[in-house]
Motif scaffolding. Structure first.
Motif, short mmCIF file in Angstrom:
data_model
loop_
_atom_site.label_atom_id
_atom_site.label_comp_id
_atom_site.label_asym_id
_atom_site.label_seq_id
_atom_site.Cartn_x
_atom_site.Cartn_y
_atom_site.Cartn_z
N SER A 4 0.66 -1.19 -0.13
CA SER A 4 0.44 0.13 -0.08
C SER A 4 1.13 1.28 -0.10
O SER A 4 0.37 2.41 0.48
CB SER A 4 -0.91 0.14 1.27
N ARG A 5 1.47 1.26 -1.10
CA ARG A 5 2.65 2.78 -1.08
C ARG A 5 2.06 3.45 -1.69
O ARG A 5 1.30 3.78 -2.95
CB ARG A 5 3.38 2.19 -2.04
N ILE A 6 2.01 4.91 -0.66
CA ILE A 6 1.23 5.66 -1.23
C ILE A 6 2.84 7.10 -1.15
O ILE A 6 2.94 7.04 0.06
CB ILE A 6 0.38 6.33 0.05
N ASP A 7 2.41 7.79 -2.48
CA ASP A 7 3.45 8.54 -2.22
C ASP A 7 3.35 10.34 -1.91
O ASP A 7 2.43 9.67 -0.81
CB ASP A 7 3.19 9.99 -3.92
N PRO A 8 4.55 10.70 -1.37
CA PRO A 8 4.08 11.83 0.35
C PRO A 8 3.59 12.72 0.05
O PRO A 8 4.37 12.63 -1.66
CB PRO A 8 6.28 11.81 0.57
N PRO A 9 3.79 13.70 0.07
CA PRO A 9 2.60 15.14 0.16
C PRO A 9 3.78 15.78 -0.31
O PRO A 9 5.38 15.99 0.20
CB PRO A 9 1.42 15.39 1.56
N PHE A 10 3.25 16.71 -0.85
CA PHE A 10 4.61 17.84 -1.68
C PHE A 10 4.17 18.74 -0.84
O PHE A 10 5.22 19.85 -0.83
CB PHE A 10 3.72 18.62 -3.48
N LEU A 18 7.40 13.87 7.59
CA LEU A 18 8.99 12.51 7.61
C LEU A 18 7.92 11.05 7.83
O LEU A 18 8.85 10.44 7.37
CB LEU A 18 9.62 13.00 8.85
N ASN A 19 6.92 11.16 8.19
CA ASN A 19 6.08 10.20 8.76
C ASN A 19 5.59 8.87 7.02
O ASN A 19 5.85 8.35 7.29
CB ASN A 19 5.46 10.02 9.88
N ALA A 20 5.40 10.02 6.27
CA ALA A 20 4.68 9.98 4.78
C ALA A 20 6.46 9.54 4.35
O ALA A 20 6.14 8.69 3.41
CB ALA A 20 4.37 10.84 4.28
N TRP A 21 7.47 9.59 3.78
CA TRP A 21 8.40 10.01 3.46
C TRP A 21 9.19 8.38 4.49
O TRP A 21 9.27 7.19 3.35
CB TRP A 21 9.64 10.74 4.09
N LEU A 22 8.90 8.07 5.57
CA LEU A 22 9.34 7.36 5.84
C LEU A 22 8.28 5.10 5.81
O LEU A 22 8.32 4.72 5.16
CB LEU A 22 9.06 6.72 7.54
N ASP A 23 6.94 5.79 5.47
CA ASP A 23 6.42 4.56 5.50
C ASP A 23 6.34 4.68 3.39
O ASP A 23 6.39 3.73 3.56
CB ASP A 23 4.69 5.50 6.06
N PRO A 122 5.87 15.09 20.17
CA PRO A 122 6.43 15.80 19.27
C PRO A 122 7.74 15.79 18.27
O PRO A 122 8.51 14.33 19.35
CB PRO A 122 6.90 16.78 20.45
N LEU A 123 8.70 16.32 17.90
CA LEU A 123 9.88 15.63 17.38
C LEU A 123 11.42 16.22 18.09
O LEU A 123 12.10 15.33 18.03
CB LEU A 123 9.82 16.39 15.99
#
Length: 169
Positions: A4-10, A18-23, A122-123
């Motif tokens: 279920s690979r989803i492109d990270p948002p722009f 960060l979470n989108a790119w890791l996923d 928090p980061l």
């Protein structure tokens, strides 16, 4: 296995990005292993390397566990999921009789535990265990995990192409 690979948002806030790119990179490894038999997943790259796709999956399960449960949450482990004091590279080396289905389930479980460990933090959250004597923030862990997956996904590209000629992003 269905990915279920989803492109990270722009455009997004830093945590979401960060979470989108890791996923994305987690699922990229899943894509690189999709549709292969256990024997294909066990195929080594080239001597003397013990690198294989199954080894990469096992390694990333260890990495997820070490950074999120170990460093961030402060858990202590007497041994790894796959490595031991006698064989620190067991995640890569000990695959000849490994159960690929179980190893993928372990990897997915470690991803779920990692997400739970970081959820809502928090980061700037500092991990409970030092790394080489230094404090490590959740931000650093997420960036490092993206780097770790990106590097190993490059390895997975080459391994997959060697196995059956499949290439892609």
């Amino acid at each position: 296995m269905t990915t279920s690979r989803i492109d990270p948002p722009f455009a997004a806030d830093e945590t979401t990005m960060l979470n989108a790119w890791l996923d994305f990179h987690r699922e990229t490894l899943a894509v690189k292993t999709e549709g292969l038999s256990t024997e294909q997943l066990r195929q080594r790259s080239a001597p003397p390397s013990s690198l294989s796709l199954l080894g990469l999956v096992r390694h990333m399960a260890e990495v997820e566990r070490a950074w999120f449960q170990g460093c961030l949450q402060g858990e202590e482990f007497k041994q790894g999921l796959y490595w031991t004091d006698e064989n620190e590279d067991g995640d890569f080396d000990d695959i000849d009789t490994a159960d690929a289905e179980a190893d993928f389930a372990t990897w997915r479980a470690q991803i779920d535990l990692a997400r739970q460990a970081a959820a809502g933090l928090p980061l700037e959250t500092v991990g409970k265990r030092l790394r080489h004597g230094n404090e490590v923030t959740l931000r650093w862990i997420l960036v490092h995990m993206i780097e770790e997956y990106a590097r190993h996904n490059g390895h997975a590209d080459l391994l997959r192409e060697r196995i059956d000629g499949v290439t892609g992003e």
